[in-house]
Design a protein around this motif. Structure first.
Motif, PDB file in Angstrom:
ATOM      1  N   THR A 149      41.806  24.575  42.548  1.00 36.62           N
ATOM      2  CA  THR A 149      40.668  25.494  42.644  1.00 36.62           C
ATOM      3  C   THR A 149      40.978  26.555  43.690  1.00 36.62           C
ATOM      4  O   THR A 149      41.670  26.296  44.673  1.00 36.62           O
ATOM      5  CB  THR A 149      39.365  24.764  43.036  1.00 36.62           C
ATOM      6  OG1 THR A 149      39.612  24.048  44.235  1.00 36.62           O
ATOM      7  CG2 THR A 149      38.917  23.797  41.950  1.00 36.62           C
ATOM      8  N   MET A 150      40.492  27.757  43.468  1.00 36.35           N
ATOM      9  CA  MET A 150      40.838  28.880  44.341  1.00 36.35           C
ATOM     10  C   MET A 150      39.829  30.014  44.113  1.00 36.35           C
ATOM     11  O   MET A 150      38.978  29.922  43.232  1.00 36.35           O
ATOM     12  CB  MET A 150      42.255  29.375  44.006  1.00 36.35           C
ATOM     13  CG  MET A 150      42.411  29.834  42.562  1.00 36.35           C
ATOM     14  SD  MET A 150      44.141  29.974  42.022  1.00 36.35           S
ATOM     15  CE  MET A 150      44.606  31.534  42.740  1.00 36.35           C
ATOM     16  N   ALA A 151      39.952  31.071  44.904  1.00 37.27           N
ATOM     17  CA  ALA A 151      39.186  32.292  44.652  1.00 37.27           C
ATOM     18  C   ALA A 151      40.044  33.198  43.785  1.00 37.27           C
ATOM     19  O   ALA A 151      41.271  33.092  43.789  1.00 37.27           O
ATOM     20  CB  ALA A 151      38.857  32.985  45.968  1.00 37.27           C
ATOM     21  N   THR A 152      39.414  34.085  43.045  1.00 41.08           N
ATOM     22  CA  THR A 152      40.195  35.002  42.231  1.00 41.08           C
ATOM     23  C   THR A 152      39.717  36.432  42.428  1.00 41.08           C
ATOM     24  O   THR A 152      38.771  36.690  43.169  1.00 41.08           O
ATOM     25  CB  THR A 152      40.165  34.589  40.742  1.00 41.08           C
ATOM     26  OG1 THR A 152      41.071  35.421  40.012  1.00 41.08           O
ATOM     27  CG2 THR A 152      38.775  34.740  40.152  1.00 41.08           C
ATOM     28  N   VAL A 153      40.410  37.344  41.781  1.00 40.94           N
ATOM     29  CA  VAL A 153      40.123  38.774  41.913  1.00 40.94           C
ATOM     30  C   VAL A 153      39.081  39.171  40.863  1.00 40.94           C
ATOM     31  O   VAL A 153      38.671  38.358  40.040  1.00 40.94           O
ATOM     32  CB  VAL A 153      41.415  39.602  41.740  1.00 40.94           C
ATOM     33  CG1 VAL A 153      42.430  39.185  42.775  1.00 40.94           C
ATOM     34  CG2 VAL A 153      41.997  39.436  40.338  1.00 40.94           C
ATOM     35  N   GLY A 154      38.660  40.412  40.881  1.00 41.94           N
ATOM     36  CA  GLY A 154      37.629  40.880  39.967  1.00 41.94           C
ATOM     37  C   GLY A 154      38.025  40.744  38.507  1.00 41.94           C
ATOM     38  O   GLY A 154      39.147  41.081  38.128  1.00 41.94           O
ATOM     39  N   HIS A 155      37.104  40.219  37.701  1.00 43.16           N
ATOM     40  CA  HIS A 155      37.315  40.087  36.258  1.00 43.16           C
ATOM     41  C   HIS A 155      35.989  40.345  35.553  1.00 43.16           C
ATOM     42  O   HIS A 155      34.928  40.307  36.180  1.00 43.16           O
ATOM     43  CB  HIS A 155      37.801  38.671  35.908  1.00 43.16           C
ATOM     44  CG  HIS A 155      39.191  38.368  36.380  1.00 43.16           C
ATOM     45  ND1 HIS A 155      40.298  39.009  35.884  1.00 43.16           N
ATOM     46  CD2 HIS A 155      39.654  37.498  37.308  1.00 43.16           C
ATOM     47  CE1 HIS A 155      41.383  38.541  36.480  1.00 43.16           C
ATOM     48  NE2 HIS A 155      41.023  37.626  37.357  1.00 43.16           N
ATOM     49  N   ASP A 156      36.060  40.529  34.225  1.00 40.98           N
ATOM     50  CA  ASP A 156      34.833  40.726  33.442  1.00 40.98           C
ATOM     51  C   ASP A 156      33.839  39.586  33.655  1.00 40.98           C
ATOM     52  O   ASP A 156      32.627  39.797  33.556  1.00 40.98           O
ATOM     53  CB  ASP A 156      35.170  40.832  31.950  1.00 40.98           C
ATOM     54  CG  ASP A 156      35.836  42.158  31.596  1.00 40.98           C
ATOM     55  OD1 ASP A 156      35.219  43.216  31.853  1.00 40.98           O
ATOM     56  OD2 ASP A 156      36.968  42.145  31.082  1.00 40.98           O
ATOM     57  N   ALA A 157      34.344  38.374  33.928  1.00 40.10           N
ATOM     58  CA  ALA A 157      33.443  37.223  34.112  1.00 40.10           C
ATOM     59  C   ALA A 157      32.375  37.533  35.155  1.00 40.10           C
ATOM     60  O   ALA A 157      31.237  37.069  35.038  1.00 40.10           O
ATOM     61  CB  ALA A 157      34.243  35.982  34.529  1.00 40.10           C
ATOM     62  N   SER A 158      32.715  38.321  36.184  1.00 35.16           N
ATOM     63  CA  SER A 158      31.733  38.622  37.230  1.00 35.16           C
ATOM     64  C   SER A 158      30.562  39.421  36.660  1.00 35.16           C
ATOM     65  O   SER A 158      29.425  39.289  37.127  1.00 35.16           O
ATOM     66  CB  SER A 158      32.386  39.389  38.388  1.00 35.16           C
ATOM     67  OG  SER A 158      32.806  40.665  37.968  1.00 35.16           O
ATOM     68  N   ILE A 159      30.835  40.264  35.665  1.00 35.62           N
ATOM     69  CA  ILE A 159      29.775  41.094  35.071  1.00 35.62           C
ATOM     70  C   ILE A 159      28.781  40.219  34.307  1.00 35.62           C
ATOM     71  O   ILE A 159      27.563  40.404  34.399  1.00 35.62           O
ATOM     72  CB  ILE A 159      30.395  42.159  34.137  1.00 35.62           C
ATOM     73  CG1 ILE A 159      31.350  43.055  34.938  1.00 35.62           C
ATOM     74  CG2 ILE A 159      29.316  42.962  33.424  1.00 35.62           C
ATOM     75  CD1 ILE A 159      30.726  43.757  36.123  1.00 35.62           C
ATOM     76  N   PHE A 160      29.311  39.246  33.553  1.00 30.87           N
ATOM     77  CA  PHE A 160      28.423  38.327  32.832  1.00 30.87           C
ATOM     78  C   PHE A 160      27.629  37.476  33.825  1.00 30.87           C
ATOM     79  O   PHE A 160      26.423  37.258  33.654  1.00 30.87           O
ATOM     80  CB  PHE A 160      29.243  37.452  31.875  1.00 30.87           C
ATOM     81  CG  PHE A 160      29.824  38.244  30.722  1.00 30.87           C
ATOM     82  CD1 PHE A 160      29.074  38.495  29.584  1.00 30.87           C
ATOM     83  CD2 PHE A 160      31.111  38.768  30.792  1.00 30.87           C
ATOM     84  CE1 PHE A 160      29.586  39.248  28.537  1.00 30.87           C
ATOM     85  CE2 PHE A 160      31.642  39.517  29.746  1.00 30.87           C
ATOM     86  CZ  PHE A 160      30.873  39.753  28.613  1.00 30.87           C
TER      87      PHE A 160
END
Ligand code: ZN
Length: 427
Positions: free
Chosen positions: A371-382
């Motif tokens: 598990t980790m943090a990630t960078v910006g992706h479309d998932a954040s918009i949803f």
């Protein structure tokens, strides 16, 4: 449905997935990499390939008014909220073939395997190919997903211009025969929390963590936010490099170097004190090329500061500590820091239940995860639109946004199995 059956069905469809990667790469090749500008002929070829693939699998294909393409495996109850997976079709210039597209192929592969297994899920399961995720084309990111969920005003399509063509997004949409008037007239977004009960996005990891840890799959729990000073300046006084003693200098560059050093130590302290997943980058630092010389004390220095973190409290603290350091160093060195506009974005938590579910499915499949943090992706918009969202990251060599991206199909297969098992579990 047994997990073994799902895993076997995915394995049997890996050559289908490899063909989809090869086909689009051939169609959008640009030197060593691929170029798929958002709302161009190239990303339309990608969307057409997705729709054609759907028809060949006897699945439904449909476009929303923004040109995002959706492939649907019909469920038993067509009116029940559906499950959505997928990612983006566009790429950066001369980028890799896997950034974004891997998530679309993953969704198609899962749906093909469900067809092979004769599965009729309780609700529709849909795979989306999104447009305009990369900010390089129109200056902002996630345009396709934001239009789909209604978090970008449709008037923006007449204002946003593509950097290289200078033409508006709506003009490029019209080139592709999209119904721009219908998009403007939308009274309700195409994707809502009422019609979509979850969004799962598979994406290649764009950093080196999985390679370093010798793991195939990660489940990120949060999308980093950031605090940025894009146009920071320090002003001192140009002077003769040999004639002026230290205490009488106003050296802008050494002041910036001291500030950057203090911020680097601050970053290391946060890490040492278990504030995980923070990042700090000084991407630009330069003296004025028209004025600078080896024999001049620099009178001006320009630089950028970019912090990433996983909590708003951390980002607020970083912002105020940066300003305090700049004030103290400026006073002591008799220079003036003008940090300029401060911009940023809030971190987005991915849905905890979905993340736990993905970890559990991977565990049951015998796939070790991280598990980790990630960078910006479309998932954040949803997620921000109120639709529970989570992600599966797949190991990828040589980073991303370059032609050398290299995801192994075996790793992809493990990611798709995790995704497919979770989709069936939810449906
Ligand atoms: Zn991407």
């Amino acid at each position: 449905m047994q997990l073994d059956n799902i895993a076997q069905a995915i394995d049997k469809r890996l050559s289908f997935a490899a063909d989809l990667f090869a086909e689009l790469e051939a169609q959008t090749k640009d030197g060593d990499g691929v170029t798929r500008p958002a709302w161009s002929e190239a990303d339309q070829r990608a969307a057409t390939l997705v729709a054609d693939t759907a028809h060949a699998l006897d699945l439904e294909a449909e476009y929303d008014n923004a040109g995002n393409v959706y492939v649907t495996l019909p469920g038993q109850d067509r009116s029940a909220p559906s499950l959505l997976t997928g990612s983006h079709l566009d790429s950066v210039p001369k980028g890799g073939n896997f950034d974004g597209y891997a998530g679309v192929v993953a969704g198609l592969t899962a749906l093909a395997a469900f067809r092979d297994l004769g599965v009729t899920p309780a609700c529709d399961i849909r795979t989306v190919g999104l447009r305009g995720e990369e900010s390089v084309w129109y200056g902002i990111a996630y345009i396709g997903s934001r239009l789909a969920v209604g978090s970008l005003d449709t008037s923006e399509i007449d204002r946003l211009r593509r950097g290289d063509t200078g033409r508006t997004l709506s003009a490029h949409m019209e080139d592709l025969k999209l119904d721009v008037a219908a998009l403007h007239d939308e009274t309700e977004p195409y994707i809502t929390p009422e019609n979509t009960k979850g969004f799962l996005e598979l994406h290649i990891e764009q950093g080196p963590v999985l390679v370093d840890r010798a793991l195939s799959v990660a489940i990120p729990t949060v999308i980093r936010g950031n605090v940025r000073f894009p146009f920071a300046r320090c002003y001192g006084e140009y002077a003769h490099s040999a004639a002026v003693p230290r205490e009488l200098r106003r050296d802008a560059l050494l002041a910036v170097v001291e500030l950057v050093g203090a911020l680097d130590r601050m970053w290391q302290d946060y890490e040492a004190n278990n504030v995980p997943d923070t990042v700090f980058t000084v991407g630009q630092l330069y003296t004025d090329a028209e004025q600078h010389a080896m024999t001049k004390v620099p009178g001006e220095c320009a630089f950028s500061l970019n912090f990433g973190g996983t909590t708003e409290a951390f980002l607020d603290e970083v912002r105020s500590r940066t300003m305090a350091y700049a004030a103290e160093i400026g006073d002591r060195r008799n220079v003036e820091f003008q940090l300029g506009e401060c911009v940023g974005s809030n971190p987005t938590l991915l849905d905890a239940a979905l993340c736990d579910g993905l970890l559990a499915q991977a565990g049951a499949l015998g796939i070790p995860t991280h598990t980790m943090a990630t960078v910006g992706h479309d998932a954040s918009i949803f997620a921000r639109a109120g639709i529970p969202a989570a992600m599966v990251l797949v190991r990828n060599q040589h980073g991303s946004h370059n032609a050398a991206e290299a995801m192994e199909m075996a790793d992809f297969g493990l990611g798709v199995k995790t995704l497919a098992a979770m989709l069936l579990n939810l449906a």
